[in-house]
Design a protein around this motif. Structure first.
Motif, PDB file in Angstrom:
ATOM      1  N   VAL A   1     -31.221  -6.399  14.207  1.00  0.00           N
ATOM      2  CA  VAL A   1     -30.943  -7.572  13.364  1.00  0.00           C
ATOM      3  C   VAL A   1     -29.463  -7.952  13.462  1.00  0.00           C
ATOM      4  O   VAL A   1     -29.111  -9.128  13.536  1.00  0.00           O
ATOM      5  N   ILE A   2     -28.612  -6.944  13.462  1.00  0.00           N
ATOM      6  CA  ILE A   2     -27.180  -7.222  13.518  1.00  0.00           C
ATOM      7  C   ILE A   2     -26.782  -7.701  14.921  1.00  0.00           C
ATOM      8  O   ILE A   2     -25.898  -8.540  15.068  1.00  0.00           O
TER       9      ILE A   2
ATOM     10  N   THR B   1     -38.097  -3.694  -2.926  1.00  0.00           N
ATOM     11  CA  THR B   1     -37.942  -2.654  -1.916  1.00  0.00           C
ATOM     12  C   THR B   1     -37.185  -3.130  -0.676  1.00  0.00           C
ATOM     13  O   THR B   1     -37.176  -2.452   0.341  1.00  0.00           O
ATOM     14  N   GLN B   2     -36.551  -4.308  -0.745  1.00  0.00           N
ATOM     15  CA  GLN B   2     -35.914  -4.817   0.454  1.00  0.00           C
ATOM     16  C   GLN B   2     -34.712  -3.983   0.884  1.00  0.00           C
ATOM     17  O   GLN B   2     -33.919  -3.530   0.070  1.00  0.00           O
ATOM     18  N   THR B   3     -34.597  -3.806   2.208  1.00  0.00           N
ATOM     19  CA  THR B   3     -33.518  -2.993   2.763  1.00  0.00           C
ATOM     20  C   THR B   3     -32.385  -3.894   3.270  1.00  0.00           C
ATOM     21  O   THR B   3     -32.531  -5.115   3.288  1.00  0.00           O
ATOM     22  N   ILE B   4     -31.279  -3.272   3.680  1.00  0.00           N
ATOM     23  CA  ILE B   4     -30.118  -4.077   4.093  1.00  0.00           C
ATOM     24  C   ILE B   4     -30.404  -5.062   5.228  1.00  0.00           C
ATOM     25  O   ILE B   4     -29.955  -6.199   5.167  1.00  0.00           O
ATOM     26  N   PRO B   5     -31.131  -4.653   6.286  1.00  0.00           N
ATOM     27  CA  PRO B   5     -31.400  -5.646   7.336  1.00  0.00           C
ATOM     28  C   PRO B   5     -32.073  -6.900   6.786  1.00  0.00           C
ATOM     29  O   PRO B   5     -31.854  -8.004   7.288  1.00  0.00           O
ATOM     30  N   ILE B   6     -32.879  -6.731   5.728  1.00  0.00           N
ATOM     31  CA  ILE B   6     -33.537  -7.894   5.127  1.00  0.00           C
ATOM     32  C   ILE B   6     -32.496  -8.775   4.434  1.00  0.00           C
ATOM     33  O   ILE B   6     -32.567 -10.013   4.501  1.00  0.00           O
ATOM     34  N   ALA B   7     -31.523  -8.142   3.791  1.00  0.00           N
ATOM     35  CA  ALA B   7     -30.465  -8.922   3.144  1.00  0.00           C
ATOM     36  C   ALA B   7     -29.748  -9.783   4.185  1.00  0.00           C
ATOM     37  O   ALA B   7     -29.473 -10.965   3.952  1.00  0.00           O
ATOM     38  N   ALA B   8     -29.476  -9.185   5.355  1.00  0.00           N
ATOM     39  CA  ALA B   8     -28.811  -9.934   6.418  1.00  0.00           C
ATOM     40  C   ALA B   8     -29.687 -11.077   6.889  1.00  0.00           C
ATOM     41  O   ALA B   8     -29.229 -12.222   7.040  1.00  0.00           O
ATOM     42  N   ALA B   9     -30.972 -10.783   7.101  1.00  0.00           N
ATOM     43  CA  ALA B   9     -31.884 -11.807   7.607  1.00  0.00           C
ATOM     44  C   ALA B   9     -32.019 -12.964   6.617  1.00  0.00           C
ATOM     45  O   ALA B   9     -32.078 -14.131   7.012  1.00  0.00           O
TER      46      ALA B   9
ATOM     47  N   ASN C   1     -26.468 -11.826  -6.710  1.00  0.00           N
ATOM     48  CA  ASN C   1     -27.367 -11.178  -5.768  1.00  0.00           C
ATOM     49  C   ASN C   1     -26.596 -10.087  -5.034  1.00  0.00           C
ATOM     50  O   ASN C   1     -26.203 -10.240  -3.890  1.00  0.00           O
ATOM     51  N   SER C   2     -26.375  -8.968  -5.731  1.00  0.00           N
ATOM     52  CA  SER C   2     -25.543  -7.908  -5.189  1.00  0.00           C
ATOM     53  C   SER C   2     -26.253  -7.146  -4.077  1.00  0.00           C
ATOM     54  O   SER C   2     -27.474  -7.095  -4.001  1.00  0.00           O
ATOM     55  N   LEU C   3     -25.446  -6.537  -3.208  1.00  0.00           N
ATOM     56  CA  LEU C   3     -26.012  -5.769  -2.094  1.00  0.00           C
ATOM     57  C   LEU C   3     -26.483  -4.380  -2.535  1.00  0.00           C
ATOM     58  O   LEU C   3     -27.234  -3.727  -1.824  1.00  0.00           O
TER      59      LEU C   3
ATOM     60  N   ASP D   1     -23.394 -18.318   5.118  1.00  0.00           N
ATOM     61  CA  ASP D   1     -22.150 -17.750   4.598  1.00  0.00           C
ATOM     62  C   ASP D   1     -21.705 -16.627   5.546  1.00  0.00           C
ATOM     63  O   ASP D   1     -22.027 -15.463   5.351  1.00  0.00           O
ATOM     64  N   TRP D   2     -20.973 -17.008   6.595  1.00  0.00           N
ATOM     65  CA  TRP D   2     -20.642 -16.047   7.648  1.00  0.00           C
ATOM     66  C   TRP D   2     -19.814 -14.875   7.127  1.00  0.00           C
ATOM     67  O   TRP D   2     -20.016 -13.743   7.548  1.00  0.00           O
ATOM     68  N   GLY D   3     -18.883 -15.151   6.227  1.00  0.00           N
ATOM     69  CA  GLY D   3     -18.035 -14.081   5.723  1.00  0.00           C
ATOM     70  C   GLY D   3     -18.857 -12.931   5.148  1.00  0.00           C
ATOM     71  O   GLY D   3     -18.694 -11.771   5.512  1.00  0.00           O
ATOM     72  N   LYS D   4     -19.798 -13.293   4.268  1.00  0.00           N
ATOM     73  CA  LYS D   4     -20.666 -12.296   3.651  1.00  0.00           C
ATOM     74  C   LYS D   4     -21.495 -11.570   4.711  1.00  0.00           C
ATOM     75  O   LYS D   4     -21.629 -10.346   4.690  1.00  0.00           O
ATOM     76  N   LEU D   5     -22.081 -12.363   5.625  1.00  0.00           N
ATOM     77  CA  LEU D   5     -22.944 -11.778   6.644  1.00  0.00           C
ATOM     78  C   LEU D   5     -22.210 -10.780   7.517  1.00  0.00           C
ATOM     79  O   LEU D   5     -22.729  -9.712   7.844  1.00  0.00           O
ATOM     80  N   LEU D   6     -20.989 -11.134   7.912  1.00  0.00           N
ATOM     81  CA  LEU D   6     -20.238 -10.242   8.788  1.00  0.00           C
ATOM     82  C   LEU D   6     -19.844  -8.972   8.034  1.00  0.00           C
ATOM     83  O   LEU D   6     -19.791  -7.890   8.621  1.00  0.00           O
ATOM     84  N   ALA D   7     -19.608  -9.114   6.726  1.00  0.00           N
ATOM     85  CA  ALA D   7     -19.319  -7.916   5.929  1.00  0.00           C
ATOM     86  C   ALA D   7     -20.550  -7.011   5.887  1.00  0.00           C
ATOM     87  O   ALA D   7     -20.451  -5.794   6.045  1.00  0.00           O
ATOM     88  N   ILE D   8     -21.735  -7.601   5.703  1.00  0.00           N
ATOM     89  CA  ILE D   8     -22.969  -6.797   5.732  1.00  0.00           C
ATOM     90  C   ILE D   8     -23.115  -6.123   7.090  1.00  0.00           C
ATOM     91  O   ILE D   8     -23.397  -4.924   7.187  1.00  0.00           O
ATOM     92  N   GLY D   9     -22.896  -6.907   8.142  1.00  0.00           N
ATOM     93  CA  GLY D   9     -22.998  -6.358   9.493  1.00  0.00           C
ATOM     94  C   GLY D   9     -22.102  -5.147   9.664  1.00  0.00           C
ATOM     95  O   GLY D   9     -22.530  -4.108  10.177  1.00  0.00           O
ATOM     96  N   THR D  10     -20.866  -5.266   9.199  1.00  0.00           N
ATOM     97  CA  THR D  10     -19.918  -4.158   9.319  1.00  0.00           C
ATOM     98  C   THR D  10     -20.416  -2.935   8.554  1.00  0.00           C
ATOM     99  O   THR D  10     -20.348  -1.811   9.043  1.00  0.00           O
ATOM    100  N   ILE D  11     -20.974  -3.183   7.358  1.00  0.00           N
ATOM    101  CA  ILE D  11     -21.479  -2.070   6.541  1.00  0.00           C
ATOM    102  C   ILE D  11     -22.679  -1.395   7.208  1.00  0.00           C
ATOM    103  O   ILE D  11     -22.833  -0.179   7.160  1.00  0.00           O
ATOM    104  N   VAL D  12     -23.546  -2.197   7.854  1.00  0.00           N
ATOM    105  CA  VAL D  12     -24.727  -1.620   8.503  1.00  0.00           C
ATOM    106  C   VAL D  12     -24.326  -0.822   9.741  1.00  0.00           C
ATOM    107  O   VAL D  12     -24.864   0.251  10.008  1.00  0.00           O
ATOM    108  N   VAL D  13     -23.365  -1.354  10.498  1.00  0.00           N
ATOM    109  CA  VAL D  13     -23.055  -0.796  11.810  1.00  0.00           C
ATOM    110  C   VAL D  13     -22.162   0.443  11.758  1.00  0.00           C
ATOM    111  O   VAL D  13     -22.468   1.461  12.397  1.00  0.00           O
ATOM    112  N   CYS D  14     -21.070   0.365  11.002  1.00  0.00           N
ATOM    113  CA  CYS D  14     -20.059   1.430  11.103  1.00  0.00           C
ATOM    114  C   CYS D  14     -20.571   2.848  10.844  1.00  0.00           C
ATOM    115  O   CYS D  14     -20.355   3.734  11.680  1.00  0.00           O
ATOM    116  N   PRO D  15     -21.283   3.100   9.723  1.00  0.00           N
ATOM    117  CA  PRO D  15     -21.720   4.484   9.506  1.00  0.00           C
ATOM    118  C   PRO D  15     -22.640   4.994  10.611  1.00  0.00           C
ATOM    119  O   PRO D  15     -22.549   6.155  11.023  1.00  0.00           O
TER     120      PRO D  15
END
Lengths: 280, 276
Positions: free
Chosen positions: A105-106, B223-231, B66-68, B240-254
């Protein structure tokens, strides 16, 4: 010790397996509660005559050949380059591996972001250099190229990692002997390196082949099969049939044809493993 | 440096490697960098490299209506539970499978590997029907079961491969010394399997954490997961690219960090034990 795991696995794989077969012979309706109506071979007849399905398999084939082909070639080059490094190879391969940990997705999100017509970095670069100035994900042709490259971006590192592992088994003394005899790099590559990693290359190919039909999230999130169905690979088509048109019986039949493909890959994979076991 | 490693002119090699590194890293760096840019800079007509970094997107992700948080907790809980079940059961089954000599073992192996390879789109269809029938749609249990459908065969298969590398002499010696089979497993075998267990766990977690297709189909508001939040943010008009890219960073880095931690065993893990 094996029974709890195997029992659970049987429960969560065999029940769906027999369900999907049964579904494929029924007209499954979701309206007003679940209802099955036996329809014989209707769904199966559609699978083999539906022109939409045929075109989706064709797009899948193109997508499959392009992604897996590019990944194999670029991944092998990547591995050979990293292998030839005398220092820093550890940090460089680590950096190169990052894309394969990224959720599809990302990857799709990144693709949309980089290719956004009004402020994407890659779109801007293509535009400034005069190479392409249309809406990349919105045009037939360029959209397909874009989704192929996103998959290549994510999965080339996996091929590189596998090939790199194989390169350590290349006989060093043979290479040195060839060098003494004045062999050029191309000759060494063709006659020594590639033959001795052929099994590894096959493993990489099979792993990518099975995943190519498993995942579809990148396309789902970027083009969702469009524009004009030009990127509608078979899993996306199936998802449409099942969850947009709620034609679950038909979707089941399409799903079984996909399963047949993955079972063929799995057969090849286990054969290869057995061959390796005998060799070692 | 061995002679055989010397090939191709050095400059050509460096140029090619640089190109591959740029191709690989630019999107990631650009995402992380842009997640700290104010929206006006992100949507500027020409890409901007210099800016005053801001945490506004991260702050708004965790504070707005609509918090993450719920998405993040769902992801952690669902991926974590399915990983735990897969690794515990997979470890037991892997040990058994590796040690047992029975007829038809290759059929068993084939069944396990083909369940792992089954196309997700094809698995979704019967699972959707079964989940609907069993009231498992929009439940954590449903998604955990869905993820077990690929993580359990993966864990069994991979743990078998790891156990195959461990000679049975060790536990046999312990049993000769009077240990029971379970004691031998618990005190002799298990400590040696730590790399295998950690690798399997991390890969299972990444597969579940990264899933989109199952979550998209089976999850509901609770029950929605983070990838769903991004989608969801991605399909809105006026992204809202700023928010999306922040989600992306949170999903990817760990996940990137976790994956690289087990780099040594990664090949074995991702080729299901075919390459060591």
């Amino acid at each position: 010790m094996m029974s709890p795991a195997l029992f659970l696995l049987a429960l969560i794989t065999l029940v769906p397996f027999f369900s999907i077969i049964w579904m494929s012979f029924n007209d499954v309706s979701l309206m007003g509660g679940l209802a099955f109506e036996f329809s014989g071979l209707d769904n199966w007849q559609r699978v083999f005559t539906d022109p939409d399905i045929r075109s989706s398999w064709l797009i899948s084939l193109v997508y499959f050949l392009a992604t897996v082909g590019l990944e194999m070639v670029i991944g092998t080059v990547m591995a050979l380059l990293v292998y030839s490094l005398t220092r820093g190879s550890n940090i460089i391969i680590s950096l190169l591996l990052i894309p394969m940990f990224i959720a599809p997705v990302i990857v799709g999100l990144l693709g949309r972001f980089m290719l956004d017509p009004s402020h994407g970095l890659y779109a801007w670069m293509l535009n400034e250099s005069g190479l392409f100035d249309g809406n990349i994900l919105g045009s037939v042709g360029s959209a397909m190229v874009a989704v192929i490259l996103m998959d290549v971006w994510e999965w080339t590192p996996l091929v590189a990692l596998i090939v790199l592992a194989g390169l350590t088994s290349v006989p060093e003394d043979v290479l040195e002997a060839a060098e003494m005899d004045g062999a050029r790099y191309g000759q060494k590559l063709l006659y020594i390196i590639l033959p001795s990693i052929s099994n590894i290359l096959l493993v990489a190919l099979l792993i990518r082949a099975m995943d190519a039909i498993r995942f579809f999230a990148i396309i789902f999130i970027t083009t969702n099969g469009g524009p004009a169905d030009s990127t509608k690979i078979i899993p996306i088509r199936l998802y449409d049939i099942a969850f947009r048109f709620f034609d679950l019986g038909y979707a089941a039949a399409v799903g079984i044809t996909m399963l047949v493909f993955s079972i063929m890959v799995a057969t090849a994979f286990t054969k290869l493993l057995k061959r390796q076991e005998k060799a070692s | 440096m061995t002679a055989s490693k010397r090939w191709l002119p050095l400059t050509f090699k460096i140029a090619l490697l640089t190109l591959l590194l740029l191709w690989t890293l630019i999107p990631i760096i650009w995402m992380v960098l842009s997640s700290f840019k104010p929206n006006t800079i992100i949507t500027a007509d020409t890409p901007q490299v210099f800016f005053t970094p801001t945490l506004e997107h991260y702050v708004s992700l965790f504070s707005s209506g609509n918090s993450l948080w719920p998405y993040l907790l769902n992801s952690l809980f669902i991926a974590g539970t399915s990983t735990l079940i897969a690794v515990v059961l997979g470890c037991m089954a892997g040990f058994g499978l590796s040690r047992i000599r029975i007829k038809g073992k290759q059929h068993l192996a084939f069944w396990i590997i083909s369940t792992r390879m089954a196309p997700i789109a094809a698995v979704i269809v019967p699972l959707y029907l079964l989940f609907r029938y069993l009231y498992l749609l929009d439940t954590h249990a449903g998604l955990i079961v869905a993820y077990l459908s690929f993580n359990l065969p993966f864990a069994i298969w991979l743990m078998t491969a790891f156990f195959d590398d461990l000679p049975p002499d060790l536990e046999e010696a312990a049993m000769i010394d009077g240990a029971t089979k379970f004691q031998a497993f618990r005190h002799v075998v298990l400590p040696l399997m730590t790399p295998g267990l950690v690798t399997t766990a991390i890969l299972c977690f990444i597969f579940a954490w990264n899933d989109y297709a199952f979550a998209q189909t089976f999850s509901g508001p609770s029950t929605q997961t983070i990838p769903i939040a991004a989608a969801q943010l991605l399909t809105q008009t006026g992204i809202d690219w700023g928010k999306l890219l922040a989600i992306g960073t949170i999903v990817v880095c760990p996940m990137a960090i976790a994956g690289l931690l087990v780099k040594r065993w990664l090949v074995q893990g991702l080729t299901l034990g075919a390459v060591k």
